[in-house]
Structures are given as structure tokens and as C-alpha cells.
Design an enzyme around this catalytic site. Structure first.
Site, short mmCIF file in Angstrom:
data_model
loop_
_atom_site.label_atom_id
_atom_site.label_comp_id
_atom_site.label_asym_id
_atom_site.label_seq_id
_atom_site.Cartn_x
_atom_site.Cartn_y
_atom_site.Cartn_z
N GLY A 15 0.81 -1.22 0.00
CA GLY A 15 0.00 0.00 0.00
C GLY A 15 0.83 1.27 0.00
O GLY A 15 2.07 1.23 -0.07
N GLN A 16 0.13 2.40 0.11
CA GLN A 16 0.79 3.71 0.01
C GLN A 16 1.90 3.85 1.06
O GLN A 16 3.01 4.28 0.75
CB GLN A 16 -0.24 4.83 0.19
CG GLN A 16 0.33 6.20 -0.12
CD GLN A 16 -0.54 7.35 0.39
OE1 GLN A 16 -1.51 7.14 1.12
NE2 GLN A 16 -0.19 8.56 0.01
N ASP A 38 1.31 -9.14 1.81
CA ASP A 38 0.10 -8.48 1.31
C ASP A 38 -0.72 -9.56 0.62
O ASP A 38 -0.29 -10.71 0.49
CB ASP A 38 0.46 -7.34 0.33
CG ASP A 38 -0.64 -6.26 0.28
OD1 ASP A 38 -1.76 -6.59 -0.15
OD2 ASP A 38 -0.38 -5.11 0.68
N ASP A 54 -3.33 -13.10 3.98
CA ASP A 54 -4.58 -12.42 4.31
C ASP A 54 -4.58 -12.28 5.83
O ASP A 54 -4.60 -13.28 6.55
CB ASP A 54 -5.78 -13.27 3.84
CG ASP A 54 -7.10 -12.59 4.17
OD1 ASP A 54 -7.11 -11.64 4.99
OD2 ASP A 54 -8.13 -13.03 3.64
N ILE A 55 -4.56 -11.05 6.34
CA ILE A 55 -4.43 -10.82 7.78
C ILE A 55 -5.59 -11.44 8.56
O ILE A 55 -5.49 -11.66 9.77
CB ILE A 55 -4.26 -9.32 8.09
CG1 ILE A 55 -4.00 -9.06 9.57
CG2 ILE A 55 -5.48 -8.52 7.64
CD1 ILE A 55 -2.86 -9.80 10.14
N TYR A 144 -14.78 3.73 9.20
CA TYR A 144 -13.32 3.77 9.32
C TYR A 144 -12.92 4.44 10.64
O TYR A 144 -12.12 3.90 11.42
CB TYR A 144 -12.78 4.55 8.13
CG TYR A 144 -11.30 4.82 8.12
CD1 TYR A 144 -10.37 3.78 8.04
CD2 TYR A 144 -10.81 6.13 8.13
CE1 TYR A 144 -9.00 4.05 7.99
CE2 TYR A 144 -9.46 6.40 8.07
CZ TYR A 144 -8.56 5.36 8.01
OH TYR A 144 -7.22 5.63 7.95
N LYS A 148 -11.07 2.91 13.93
CA LYS A 148 -9.79 3.43 14.45
C LYS A 148 -9.92 3.82 15.93
O LYS A 148 -9.03 3.57 16.73
CB LYS A 148 -9.33 4.64 13.62
CG LYS A 148 -8.88 4.29 12.20
CD LYS A 148 -7.64 3.41 12.20
CE LYS A 148 -7.11 3.15 10.81
NZ LYS A 148 -6.00 2.18 10.78
P1 NAD Z 1 -3.48 1.30 1.35
O1 NAD Z 1 -4.90 1.07 1.05
O2 NAD Z 1 -2.64 2.04 0.37
O3 NAD Z 1 -2.76 -0.08 1.66
C1 NAD Z 1 -3.34 -1.10 2.41
C2 NAD Z 1 -2.74 -2.41 1.96
O4 NAD Z 1 -3.35 -3.46 2.71
C3 NAD Z 1 -3.01 -2.72 0.48
O5 NAD Z 1 -1.81 -3.02 -0.19
C4 NAD Z 1 -3.94 -3.93 0.52
O6 NAD Z 1 -3.73 -4.85 -0.54
C5 NAD Z 1 -3.56 -4.55 1.86
N1 NAD Z 1 -4.64 -5.40 2.38
C6 NAD Z 1 -5.98 -5.18 2.31
N2 NAD Z 1 -6.63 -6.21 2.86
C7 NAD Z 1 -5.70 -7.07 3.31
C8 NAD Z 1 -5.77 -8.32 3.97
N3 NAD Z 1 -6.95 -8.90 4.26
N4 NAD Z 1 -4.62 -8.93 4.31
C9 NAD Z 1 -3.42 -8.37 3.99
N5 NAD Z 1 -3.29 -7.20 3.33
C10 NAD Z 1 -4.43 -6.57 3.00
O7 NAD Z 1 -3.42 2.01 2.77
P2 NAD Z 1 -2.29 2.98 3.35
O8 NAD Z 1 -2.62 4.35 2.93
O9 NAD Z 1 -0.94 2.43 3.08
O10 NAD Z 1 -2.66 2.88 4.91
C11 NAD Z 1 -2.04 1.96 5.76
C12 NAD Z 1 -2.57 2.18 7.17
O11 NAD Z 1 -2.34 3.55 7.56
C13 NAD Z 1 -4.08 1.95 7.32
O12 NAD Z 1 -4.34 1.41 8.60
C14 NAD Z 1 -4.65 3.35 7.27
O13 NAD Z 1 -5.84 3.44 7.98
C15 NAD Z 1 -3.56 4.15 7.96
N6 NAD Z 1 -3.61 5.56 7.58
C16 NAD Z 1 -3.26 5.96 6.32
C17 NAD Z 1 -3.33 7.32 5.98
C18 NAD Z 1 -2.96 7.81 4.60
O14 NAD Z 1 -3.12 9.02 4.33
N7 NAD Z 1 -2.44 6.95 3.71
C19 NAD Z 1 -3.75 8.26 6.95
C20 NAD Z 1 -4.14 7.80 8.21
C21 NAD Z 1 -4.03 6.45 8.52
C1 AKB Z 2 -8.24 8.77 4.56
O1 AKB Z 2 -8.46 9.82 3.91
O2 AKB Z 2 -9.07 7.87 4.75
C2 AKB Z 2 -6.87 8.61 5.15
C3 AKB Z 2 -6.87 9.07 6.56
C4 AKB Z 2 -6.70 10.50 6.88
O3 AKB Z 2 -7.01 8.27 7.46
N1 AKB Z 2 -5.92 9.32 4.34
#
Ligand code: NAD
Ligand code: AKB
Length: 318
Positions: A15-16, A38, A54-55, A144, A148
Site C-alpha cells: 500500500g501507500q 500483502d 490475508d491478515i 473507518y 480506528k
Molecule cells: P493502502 O490502502 O494504500 O494499503 C493497504 C494495503 O493493505 C493494500 O496493499 C492492501 O492490498 C492490503 N490489504 C488489504 N486487505 C488485506 C488483507 N486482508 N490482508 C493483507 N493485506 C491486505 O493504505 P495505506 O494508505 O498504506 O494505509 C495503511 C494504514 O495507515 C491503514 O491502517 C490506514 O488506515 C492508515 N492511515 C493511512 C493514511 C494515509 O493518508 N495513507 C492516513 C491515516 C491512517
Molecule cells: C483517509 O483519507 O481515509 C486517510 C486518513 C486520513 O485516514 N488518508
């Protein structure tokens, strides 16, 4: 902290955040010590051992932890705010059961340390929007955000009842150039750069004055690693830390982009993500993180835009 022979597992590494975290952790510990997992393979990280996971499958998670003698887990797999609203039951299941699977293995002493990210989504429409404090009203309006908020409570409970060393940050919207965002409300602040470079225009799904807390991905990864490597006695907050970088609206980031791409045009077509954004803070007060373990951001809006455009220019072809 001694990083020799410490094996680390990243769950949701495609993921990101996962891609960037894997690169930074690999630079610290060596690629062979950072196991990436992943649902799908991750071609951009060819040097790290990969496990398809798969988590929600706790036995498979246990097998991987034993096989690689994992000591630390970074749990990133989740559904984010926008995709979560479209599939609420599954968002709740994935976000909560995934966390329990990891916390239970930590409780049983199979792993020593856990990182799990929270979000500004724990706040809601009744929260003070400006300089939102660490401790305040939390009535989230998205599945969501509810997941959290509940997750934060469970992390605190596992720490207090079972001594699980779990650490967490309430990330704002994250903006980086090495990986694409996946289903969030703040994703516009990444898409805008691609469209500006490709087409000199962008149609934004949030309205022009929707100010939200944001952060450059480099700052977020540094915060994560600083938190995880701080001595345990400094980590007094076991729910999750407020973390602030910068705040801006679509209109403000567009104006900053225009300084580099003068013909750039932005239009606005708010969709179902607008009420989600409206329910979140505009800015975050994070003195607890600053005092307890020394957090300080690096990027302001000017630097962030310059850095994104510089790095994406070669990657995005017109
Ligand atoms: P993302 O959606 O880019 O990546 C999530 C990854 O999890 C994906 O690669 C997906 O394939 C994988 N995934 C989904 N279901 C799965 C499963 N059952 N088993 C294993 N892998 C699985 O998300 P992200 O932006 O990288 O966010 C990661 C974490 O950070 C999340 O908990 C998100 O809530 C948190 N977060 C992100 C942001 C943001 O701006 N990116 C902000 C706040 C919090
Ligand atoms: C979203 O927009 O869902 C995320 C976050 C702030 O948790 N980037």
C-alpha cells in the site's frame, strides 16, 4: 535500539505507506530482515522476502511469524475512509479482526512490538476543528473512524492488561511520490500532482475551502520510525498520538502548484467524500508527541509541493 537480527513483518506492504516504510526499514535493518506481506505480490520491492498473507487468517500469520522468527509487526492492512463507507461490514471486520490477530500473538509473546496506525478520522463533527487536542470529544461519523477509535482503545487495553508494546500515530492525510494512495478522503492531495503534470488541470472531489491536516510521507515514515525506536518509558500514550505536519485546502495547494505550472487549472465537484472531510479537523495540536518523544515535522506546503513536482516530473509522462 539494536537492529541486528531483528526480523520485522509488514502487513499490507503493497500500500501507500507500506512501500515507503519497507524501503526505510530495509535501509536500517537490511532487506533480508524486512519481510513484506500483502494479498498481492509487490514487484517494486524485489529484495525483500515476500509472503502472501490475508491478515484475517490468524494461523497463516502465526506460521509466517514462526517461519521468519519475526520480532516486530507493522500492521498496515485496512480499508480507508472512502472505501470503508462503501463496504462498512467488511471494513469493520478487516480493521478490527486484523488488529486482534496481531495483538493476540503479541499477548502470547510470539512478537515483541507492534505498530498500528490510527487516523485523524477518530475525530468527528462534534470535535473542536482547529488545533484539535490530543484528548477531546471523539464521535467519528465513518465506519473507518469508528474502527480506528475502537482500535486505539484496544491497543491501550492490551498494553495495560497484557504489557503488549503497541505504538500508534493518528496520521493526517499522507502525500508521497513513491506509491499511490488507496481509498482515502485525502487522496486528492496526491492525485492533483499527477493531473497537474499530465494535463495541467484537475477536478477536485472536495470543495475549494476544505482545509485538512496533511503530511509529507517522508515526515510520516520518520515519525513512525522515531516512535518505534524510542525507549518504551517515553511512550506514555498507548492509545495513539496526535501528529501534525501542515494544513491546507484544495484552493491553497492549487495556488502553490500554479507557481510552478502557471497554466494549471482546478475545478471542484464535491462527492460523497465531502461530508467525511467536513467531519474531520482542520488542524491538529500535537504537543504530547513533541514532548514525549521529540516529534517535529520538516515539510511545509512550499517544500512539499516543490518536492512532489520535482520527483514526479520524470515519472509522469504527458
Ligand atoms: P493502502 O490502502 O494504500 O494499503 C493497504 C494495503 O493493505 C493494500 O496493499 C492492501 O492490498 C492490503 N490489504 C488489504 N486487505 C488485506 C488483507 N486482508 N490482508 C493483507 N493485506 C491486505 O493504505 P495505506 O494508505 O498504506 O494505509 C495503511 C494504514 O495507515 C491503514 O491502517 C490506514 O488506515 C492508515 N492511515 C493511512 C493514511 C494515509 O493518508 N495513507 C492516513 C491515516 C491512517
Ligand atoms: C483517509 O483519507 O481515509 C486517510 C486518513 C486520513 O485516514 N488518508
Amino acid at each position: 535500539m539494536d537492529t541486528t537480527n531483528q526480523k520485522v513483518l509488514i502487513i499490507g506492504a503493497a500500500g501507500q505507506i507500506g512501500i515507503e516504510l519497507a524501503l526505510s526499514l530495509s535501509a536500517m535493518y537490511g532487506s533480508q530482515n524486512i519481510i513484506i506481506s500483502d494479498l498481492k505480490p509487490i514487484p517494486s520491492l524485489p529484495e525483500n522476502p515476500f509472503e502472501k498473507l490475508d491478515i484475517l487468517d490468524k494461523n497463516a500469520l502465526f506460521d509466517i511469524i514462526k517461519k521468519h522468527q519475526i520480532k516486530q509487526v507493522y500492521l498496515l492492512a485496512a480499508l480507508l475512509s472512502a472505501t470503508g463507507e462503501q463496504n462498512p461490514a467488511f471494513a469493520w471486520k478487516l480493521n478490527m479482526d486484523g488488529l486482534f490477530n496481531v495483538l493476540d500473538l503479541a499477548k502470547e509473546k510470539h512478537i515483541n512490538k507492534v505498530y498500528w496506525p490510527s487516523s485523524i478520522a477518530v475525530f468527528g463533527p462534534t470535535t473542536p476543528r482547529i488545533n484539535t487536542p490530543q484528548h477531546t470529544i471523539m464521535e467519528p461519523s465513518t465506519v473507518y473512524g469508528i474502527s480506528k477509535q475502537a482500535g486505539e482503545g484496544w491497543c491501550n487495553w492490551y498494553f495495560n492488561k497484557h504489557g503488549v508494546d503497541v505504538r500508534s500515530l493518528r496520521y493526517p492525510g499522507l502525500i508521497g511520490w513513491k506509491s499511490a494512495p488507496g481509498g482515502g478522503t485525502t487522496d486528492y492531495a496526491v492525485h492533483i500532482f499527477y493531473e497537474a503534470l499530465k494535463n495541467s488541470k484537475y477536478e477536485c472531489f472536495l470543495s475549494e475551502n476544505t482545509t485538512l491536516p496533511m503530511m509529507h510521507m517522508e515526515d510520516a515514515i520518520r515519525a513512525t520510525l522515531e516512535l518505534m525506536h524510542a525507549p518504551a518509558e517515553k511512550i506514555k500514550t498507548r492509545t495513539s498520538y496526535n501528529l501534525s505536519g501542515l494544513s491546507f485546502s484544495p484552493k491553497e495547494i492549487a495556488a502553490e502548484i500554479k507557481k510552478h505550472i502557471p497554466d494549471f487549472q482546478i475545478t471542484y465537484k464535491p462527492d460523497f467524500r465531502q461530508p467525511i472531510a467536513d467531519s474531520w479537523p482542520a488542524s491538529i495540536e500535537d504537543s504530547t508527541a513533541r514532548t514525549e518523544w521529540g516529534w517535529k515535522e520538516h515539510y511545509d506546503l512550499n517544500l512539499l509541493v516543490e518536492n512532489m513536482l520535482k520527483n514526479l516530473t520524470n515519472l509522469v509522462s504527458k
